[in-house]
Design a protein around this motif. Structure first.
Motif, PDB file in Angstrom:
ATOM      1  N   LEU A  12       0.870  -1.171   0.000  1.00  0.00           N
ATOM      2  CA  LEU A  12       0.000   0.000   0.000  1.00  0.00           C
ATOM      3  C   LEU A  12       0.899   1.210   0.000  1.00  0.00           C
ATOM      4  CD1 LEU A  12      -2.644   1.553   0.441  1.00  0.00           C
ATOM      5  CD2 LEU A  12      -2.119   1.500   2.846  1.00  0.00           C
ATOM      6  N   LYS A 195      -6.472  -1.588   2.163  1.00  0.00           N
ATOM      7  CA  LYS A 195      -6.273  -0.729   0.994  1.00  0.00           C
ATOM      8  C   LYS A 195      -6.059  -1.514  -0.295  1.00  0.00           C
ATOM      9  CE  LYS A 195      -6.710   3.266   2.903  1.00  0.00           C
ATOM     10  NZ  LYS A 195      -7.773   4.183   2.492  1.00  0.00           N
ATOM     11  N   ILE A 196      -5.537  -2.717  -0.202  1.00  0.00           N
ATOM     12  CA  ILE A 196      -5.370  -3.548  -1.392  1.00  0.00           C
ATOM     13  C   ILE A 196      -6.175  -4.821  -1.181  1.00  0.00           C
ATOM     14  CG2 ILE A 196      -3.755  -4.855  -2.817  1.00  0.00           C
ATOM     15  CD1 ILE A 196      -1.686  -2.744  -2.301  1.00  0.00           C
ATOM     16  N   SER A 319      -6.003  10.843  -5.239  1.00  0.00           N
ATOM     17  CA  SER A 319      -5.948   9.448  -4.822  1.00  0.00           C
ATOM     18  C   SER A 319      -5.700   8.628  -6.080  1.00  0.00           C
ATOM     19  CB  SER A 319      -7.268   9.037  -4.162  1.00  0.00           C
ATOM     20  OG  SER A 319      -7.227   7.672  -3.793  1.00  0.00           O
ATOM     21  N   SER A 321      -3.370   5.112  -7.996  1.00  0.00           N
ATOM     22  CA  SER A 321      -2.694   3.844  -7.763  1.00  0.00           C
ATOM     23  C   SER A 321      -1.913   3.456  -9.006  1.00  0.00           C
ATOM     24  CB  SER A 321      -3.700   2.745  -7.404  1.00  0.00           C
ATOM     25  OG  SER A 321      -4.546   2.484  -8.502  1.00  0.00           O
ATOM     26  N   CYS A 323      -0.183  -0.204 -10.884  1.00  0.00           N
ATOM     27  CA  CYS A 323       0.012  -1.651 -10.854  1.00  0.00           C
ATOM     28  C   CYS A 323       0.953  -1.997 -12.002  1.00  0.00           C
ATOM     29  CB  CYS A 323      -1.316  -2.374 -10.988  1.00  0.00           C
ATOM     30  SG  CYS A 323      -1.204  -4.130 -10.558  1.00  0.00           S
ATOM     31  N   LYS A 362       1.857  -3.418  -6.760  1.00  0.00           N
ATOM     32  CA  LYS A 362       0.775  -2.440  -6.730  1.00  0.00           C
ATOM     33  C   LYS A 362       0.990  -1.472  -5.588  1.00  0.00           C
ATOM     34  CE  LYS A 362      -4.198  -1.690  -6.863  1.00  0.00           C
ATOM     35  NZ  LYS A 362      -5.538  -2.266  -7.050  1.00  0.00           N
ATOM     36  N   THR A 364      -0.708   2.338  -3.831  1.00  0.00           N
ATOM     37  CA  THR A 364      -1.764   3.350  -3.836  1.00  0.00           C
ATOM     38  C   THR A 364      -1.336   4.526  -2.970  1.00  0.00           C
ATOM     39  OG1 THR A 364      -2.961   2.581  -1.869  1.00  0.00           O
ATOM     40  CG2 THR A 364      -3.486   1.503  -3.957  1.00  0.00           C
ATOM     41  N   ASP A 366      -2.994   8.323  -1.204  1.00  0.00           N
ATOM     42  CA  ASP A 366      -4.058   9.297  -0.963  1.00  0.00           C
ATOM     43  C   ASP A 366      -3.423  10.536  -0.344  1.00  0.00           C
ATOM     44  OD1 ASP A 366      -5.554   6.443   0.082  1.00  0.00           O
ATOM     45  OD2 ASP A 366      -6.491   7.592  -1.519  1.00  0.00           O
ATOM     46  N   GLU A 426      -8.418   5.216 -11.422  1.00  0.00           N
ATOM     47  CA  GLU A 426      -7.503   4.099 -11.682  1.00  0.00           C
ATOM     48  C   GLU A 426      -8.196   2.786 -11.383  1.00  0.00           C
ATOM     49  OE1 GLU A 426      -4.431   4.753 -12.782  1.00  0.00           O
ATOM     50  OE2 GLU A 426      -4.417   6.907 -12.474  1.00  0.00           O
TER      51      GLU A 426
END
Length: 427
Positions: A12, A195-196, A319, A321, A323, A362, A364, A366, A426
Motif C-alpha cells: 500500500l 487498501k489492497i 488518490s 494507484s 500496478c 501495486k 496506492t 491518498d 484508476e
C-alpha cells in the motif's frame, strides 16, 4: 514438469492525512534531509548498515522510474522502489551464478563496492528502523513466503530470509488455486489495512511459492492544510485539456528551491516525525527534461539547495494507484535469467528447479488536507503585517508534477510518482 516460483510484490502506498497542531512554528528549524551519496554520511562510530545500500537503492529507484515512464505514456505513476528492491534482494539469497549476478546488477549493487553480506545486513537494518513502533509516522514493512506443502526448502534459505528479512513462512496448498488466492488476498488486505483487496484473481496451478513484500505508510503533514479553503480549480493536463480538482492552499514557510538549469520548483512538505516529501513542479514543457536528469545526485543537489521561504502553495488532493508487471520491466533492465528455464535458484530448493513466473507490484496513494477527526475544526491564524520584498512566490501544482517520499531515518526513497491527472479513475 517445470515448476514455477511465483513471486508477488505487494504494497500500500500512502494515506496522507492532515492533523491540526497548534504548536507548529513556521520558523522552526527542521533537521537536515538525507543525501543519497554514501560520502554524505558521518556515522560517528554508529553501526549504520543501511548506509552501504542507500546509494544503490536510490540508483535503482530512478532507473526503475524511467522504465515505468517509458511504458506509462501519459498515465499517473506511483510505486515503492524500496518494496521491489527488498523483495528481489530477499530472493537473491537463493540465487546462484549468473542469475545472482543479474539480480545484483539489476538492483544497482556493485560487489566491488559492497559485499553480498553487507547488502542483506543493510536491508535488515532498514527493516528494523522502519518498523520501530516509537516512530511518529505509521510505517510497517514486512515479507512473507507462502510455500506449497510439496516444496522442500533448504534450511539455510529459510534461516537467511528469517534472519535478514524477518520473513514469515506459511505452509499452504498452492495447488488449490481458488483457496490459495483467497488465503493470500486475505493476508494482503490485513497487512495493507484494507487498501489492497482481491489483488490475485488466481494462483497458477504450477506455483510452488509466493513471495510477498508489503509496505504501509500513513503520515500527517507537519503543516496541515485547512480544508475550509480547499476550492475547485483547473488542473492542466496539456495545453488544450484540463480537469476539475480540489485544490488545497496554504501560505506558510517551506523549504523550497528553484532549479533554473532544469526549469522546475522543488518544495519540501514534511510529515510529523522522520519522513518528508519532495514535490517537483517542472515549468510547462520541461517535464521530460527533468525526468531524464532524475539521478541520486540531482535529488541530493535539490535537497542541499533547499532554503526556507514563505510561499503561496496550491496542491491538489488526489488518490491514485499504480500496478506494474515487474517481470516485463526487469527484463528491459537486463534481468532475464531468473524468469527463464535457465534460472538458478538452487539456493532455495535442491530438489525442485524453480523460476519466477510472475512478479507484480501495486501501490496506492491518498493525499489530502485533513483526517476525518479534524474535518470540523476551524483554524484561524494571525500573523503580523510586513512589507515583504520580494513578494512570496506563488507555486501552484496545477500541471503534471513529481512526488518523492523519503524516510529520513534510513535515508530511503519509500515511494515515487508522477501525477499527470489527479482526477483519473484508476483500476
Amino acid at each position: 514438469m517445470k515448476t514455477a516460483l511465483h513471486l508477488c510484490l505487494l504494497l500500500l502506498g500512502l494515506q496522507v492525512q492532515g492533523q491540526h497542531r497548534s504548536d507548529i512554528n513556521d520558523e522552526q528549524q527542521e533537521e537536515n534531509l538525507c543525501h543519497f551519496t554514501e560520502d554524505s554520511y558521518q556515522s560517528g562510530g554508529e553501526n549504520l548498515a543501511h548506509v552501504k545500500i542507500t546509494p544503490s537503492n536510490a540508483d535503482f529507484a530512478f532507473r526503475f522510474y524511467k522504465q515505468v515512464r517509458d511504458e506509462a505514456s501519459n498515465k499517473n505513476i506511483f510505486f515503492s522502489p524500496l518494496s521491489i528492491s527488498t523483495a528481489f534482494a530477499m530472493l537473491s539469497l537463493g540465487a546462484r551464478s549468473n542469475t545472482l549476478n543479474e539480480l545484483h546488477k539489476g538492483l544497482a549493487f556493485n560487489l566491488t563496492e559492497v559485499e553480498e553480506q553487507e547488502i542483506h545486513e543493510g536491508f535488515k537494518h532498514v527493516l528494523q528502523l522502519l518498523n520501530d513502533p516509537h516512530r511518529e509516522v505509521q510505517l510497517n514493512m514486512g515479507n512473507i513466503l507462502f510455500i506449497d506443502d510439496q516444496l522442500k526448502l533448504l534450511q539455510k534459505f529459510l534461516d537467511d530470509v528469517t534472519n535478514f528479512y524477518y520473513s514469515e513462512a506459511i505452509s499452504s496448498k498452492l495447488q488449490n488455486s481458488a483457496e490459495a488466492a483467497k488465503e493470500i488476498n486475505k493476508y494482503i488486505e490485513t497487512k495493507t489495512h484494507g487498501k489492497i483487496v482481491d489483488l490475485l484473481k488466481s494462483v497458477d496451478d504450477e506455483t510452488m511459492m509466493v513471495l510477498i513484500n508489503y509496505i504501509f505508510f500513513k503520515g500527517y503533514w507537519e503543516k496541515p492544510f485547512n480544508n475550509l479553503v480547499t476550492r475547485d480549480s483547473d488542473f492542466l493536463l496539456d495545453d488544450k485539456n484540463s480537469v476539475k480538482v480540489k485544490m488545497m492552499h496554504q501560505s506558510k514557510v517551506f523549504n523550497i528551491h528553484r532549479d533554473e538549469k532544469l526549469s522546475c520548483w522543488v518544495v519540501e512538505i514534511p510529515y510529523k516525525g522522520d519522513a518528508t516529501s519532495l514535490f517537483v513542479l517542472p515549468d510547462e514543457g520541461t517535464m521530460k527534461q527533468v525526468e531524464d536528469t532524475l539521478l541520486k545526485e540531482t535529488v541530493s543537489n535539490w535537497i542541499q539547495s533547499l532554503k526556507k521561504r514563505k510561499i503561496y502553495l496550491d496542491l491538489p488532493k488526489f488518490s491514485i494507484s499504480g500496478c506494474y508487471d515487474v517481470k516485463s520491466l526487469f527484463k528491459k533492465m537486463g534481468v532475464t535469467e531468473v524468469f527463464s528455464d535457465q534460472a538458478d535458484l538452487s539456493g532455495v530448493s535442491e530438489e525442485t528447479r524453480l523460476k519466477v513466473s510472475r512478479a507484480i507490484h501495486k501501490a496506492t496513494v491518498d493525499v489530502s488536507e485533513n483526517g476525518t477527526e479534524a474535518a470540523a475544526v476551524t483554524v484561524i491564524e494571525l500573523v503580523p503585517l510586513s512589507a515583504e520584498f520580494p513578494p512570496p512566490p506563488h507555486i501552484t501544482f496545477n500541471r503534471p508534477f513529481l512526488m518523492i517520499i523519503i524516510d529520513k531515518t534510513t535515508h530511503s526513497i519509500l515511494f515515487m510518482g508522477k501525477i499527470v491527472n489527479p482526477a483519473a479513475k484508476e483500476d
